[in-house]
Design a protein around this motif. Sequence first.
Motif, PDB file in Angstrom:
ATOM      1  N   ASN A   1      35.307  38.996   0.424  1.00  0.00           N
ATOM      2  CA  ASN A   1      35.148  40.457   0.432  1.00  0.00           C
ATOM      3  C   ASN A   1      35.785  41.140  -0.776  1.00  0.00           C
ATOM      4  O   ASN A   1      35.841  42.365  -0.845  1.00  0.00           O
TER       5      ASN A   1
ATOM      6  N   ALA B   1      25.576  37.450   0.715  1.00  0.00           N
ATOM      7  CA  ALA B   1      26.289  36.247   1.164  1.00  0.00           C
ATOM      8  C   ALA B   1      27.570  36.030   0.365  1.00  0.00           C
ATOM      9  O   ALA B   1      28.571  35.532   0.899  1.00  0.00           O
TER      10      ALA B   1
ATOM     11  N   SER C   1      23.733  36.527   6.683  1.00  0.00           N
ATOM     12  CA  SER C   1      23.397  37.649   5.807  1.00  0.00           C
ATOM     13  C   SER C   1      21.896  37.906   5.795  1.00  0.00           C
ATOM     14  O   SER C   1      21.452  39.063   5.864  1.00  0.00           O
TER      15      SER C   1
ATOM     16  N   PHE D   1      30.089  38.111   1.985  1.00  0.00           N
ATOM     17  CA  PHE D   1      30.501  37.454   3.234  1.00  0.00           C
ATOM     18  C   PHE D   1      31.524  36.362   2.929  1.00  0.00           C
ATOM     19  O   PHE D   1      32.518  36.208   3.638  1.00  0.00           O
TER      20      PHE D   1
ATOM     21  N   ARG E   1      37.078  35.773   4.030  1.00  0.00           N
ATOM     22  CA  ARG E   1      35.738  35.308   4.385  1.00  0.00           C
ATOM     23  C   ARG E   1      35.326  35.928   5.725  1.00  0.00           C
ATOM     24  O   ARG E   1      36.145  36.079   6.631  1.00  0.00           O
ATOM     25  N   GLY E   2      34.050  36.284   5.858  1.00  0.00           N
ATOM     26  CA  GLY E   2      33.523  36.721   7.142  1.00  0.00           C
ATOM     27  C   GLY E   2      33.773  38.173   7.479  1.00  0.00           C
ATOM     28  O   GLY E   2      33.613  38.574   8.637  1.00  0.00           O
TER      29      GLY E   2
ATOM     30  N   GLY F   1      27.316  32.030   5.559  1.00  0.00           N
ATOM     31  CA  GLY F   1      27.136  33.277   4.823  1.00  0.00           C
ATOM     32  C   GLY F   1      25.685  33.633   4.576  1.00  0.00           C
ATOM     33  O   GLY F   1      25.215  34.704   4.958  1.00  0.00           O
TER      34      GLY F   1
ATOM     35  N   LEU G   1      32.741  41.475   8.197  1.00  0.00           N
ATOM     36  CA  LEU G   1      31.453  42.081   8.511  1.00  0.00           C
ATOM     37  C   LEU G   1      31.328  43.494   7.957  1.00  0.00           C
ATOM     38  O   LEU G   1      30.234  43.920   7.568  1.00  0.00           O
TER      39      LEU G   1
ATOM     40  N   THR H   1      30.400  43.095   4.430  1.00  0.00           N
ATOM     41  CA  THR H   1      29.044  42.543   4.368  1.00  0.00           C
ATOM     42  C   THR H   1      28.000  43.628   4.616  1.00  0.00           C
ATOM     43  O   THR H   1      26.999  43.726   3.895  1.00  0.00           O
TER      44      THR H   1
ATOM     45  N   ASN I   1      35.831  40.579  11.846  1.00  0.00           N
ATOM     46  CA  ASN I   1      35.617  39.334  11.119  1.00  0.00           C
ATOM     47  C   ASN I   1      34.711  38.419  11.935  1.00  0.00           C
ATOM     48  O   ASN I   1      34.862  38.304  13.160  1.00  0.00           O
ATOM     49  N   PHE I   2      33.798  37.765  11.281  1.00  0.00           N
ATOM     50  CA  PHE I   2      32.829  36.908  11.966  1.00  0.00           C
ATOM     51  C   PHE I   2      33.528  35.768  12.700  1.00  0.00           C
ATOM     52  O   PHE I   2      33.071  35.348  13.760  1.00  0.00           O
TER      53      PHE I   2
END
Length: 564
Positions: free
Chosen positions: A364, A358, A337, A361, A369-370, A333, A372, A375, A191-192
């Motif tokens: 999912n 985005a 992205s 991102f 959120r985030g 995002g 990766l 993404t 995860n970001f």
Amino acid sequence: MLDTEPTVVPYADAPEVETPSRMPGEILVSTLALAACGGGGSTPSGGSTGSSPPPPPAPPPSPPPPTISDTQASRFLAQSAMGSSRADIAEVVSMGYAGWLDAQFAKPRGQTLWDYLVAQGYNNATYINSEAGFDPSMWRALLAEPDQLRQRVATALLEIMVVGISGLNVSWRQFALAAYVDVLFDNAFGNFRTLLDKITTNAGMATFLTFLGNKKANAATGAEPDENYARELMQLFTLGLRQLNADGTEKTPAQETYVPADVSGLARVFTGLTLDSADNSTPDRLRRPLIFNAGQHETGVSTFLGATVPAGTDGAGAVKIALDTIFAHPNVGPFVSRQLIQRLVTSNPSAAYVGRVAAVFANNGSGTRGDLKATVRALLLDDEARTVPTGANAGKLREPVMRLTGWARAFGATSASNAWPIGDTSSQNNRLGESMGRSPSVFNWWRPGYVPPATTLSAAGLVAPEFQVTNEVSTIAYINFMQTLIQNGMGDFKADYTAITAKAADSAALVDEVNIIVAAGQLSAATIATIRSAVDSIAAANTANRVYTAILLTMASPDYLTLR
């Protein structure tokens, strides 16, 4: 010699990616069948028939997935891997794009850069003030590990969240950077938000962006906290300078993402971070997360980006508020992205493409959120990535390191001693003009928005990031370096040309094979004819030189250098 602006040659006879067939719909049950099943099998007069209802018809078989050609598989790997051998191409053809991604996501992390350095003895006190060992640790990972997708995504992250070894003012520099790169490899599919935590408490990043030992303001001396990390975290790693729409386009009228007061307020949060030990006899402390020195941390109110860290908040709590605030910002995002798309697929993605990635991102599909992994999956499976482009704005210049790794992976280059003696390839005079982990500044080797001045690209309003390290000298240096590497290797780092040598006597078969595994089938008919002519000028018995020539001329061609 190559032109400084390689000609974009349309992909020759590229088969279009078939649109996946829709899944069969629900089986419609006729009213007659429904009547036969109704009322417990009763006849119209109410009497039982005594027989079971007929079984429903079997659903039609699912249509087979679209067939993937070798050329399409090679092009996919040019975007998602460090290179492609015949075996790699066969895997994609067999598994399909999504299946290959699933298999790559499931592959365990290989040997860390840190553990390679220890295994090779670079933690000996002899190397305390040295960079020795980092380059081979990096090349080994990029060229030998089977989790190629992880390598590709992590190197993309390294070009966004940059740390360069020459900017590390610390002992055991090779270990400091290895620990940072390992963070990117370990979290490439995570995860970001977690990644932001990891880089913020990493000794290599703290040294490179000078917030290691950052102290709170001192009213007596007028000293203020170092703002370096606070600024670059927002400008380069997460938000960018301008407010963005969900598709990555700038809002109009233009609006700044942050102002100087936001930088100053955020810098107060990153005070007090320090190494967890004073023991410098080994590099071990560089691998562990930073801790807070409470006496150096700012405990007053801090405000930035509309958020407030209350007075008295401890260091960890302040950082959490700061990173949560940045992570929630709508710019993250589309900003991240777009840069991932640039690093993997194309320099000038459409706004719609950026918007679709985005959106994943941001969510999912399960409310996270985030993510990766999701993404990256969306980025590589998007129609804009999978369809061979025809527009003049499509594609990207292959970055120099990916040219080397592509050749090495295609022909199974190995280092028998595990020394990987390729070294620093950053020189524009006699090497590649790029070397992973050796960026001269936090702005990477090139900026994502770089526009080559006075070119047709600039006239068309297109960016071409990799052209920032492309000039007459670097172009010639690249070809000369690759000629030596292709023919002789470097030390015990050598390619295996056994399989392709079997095709050397037939120039058509030879060039076609190189075209597929190295150039993703992008060579035009004219380029193929030119390379075949050069190969045919060499005696058929001289198989080695015929192979070297086919590979080098392919890698020197504009058709290859522009990945479409």
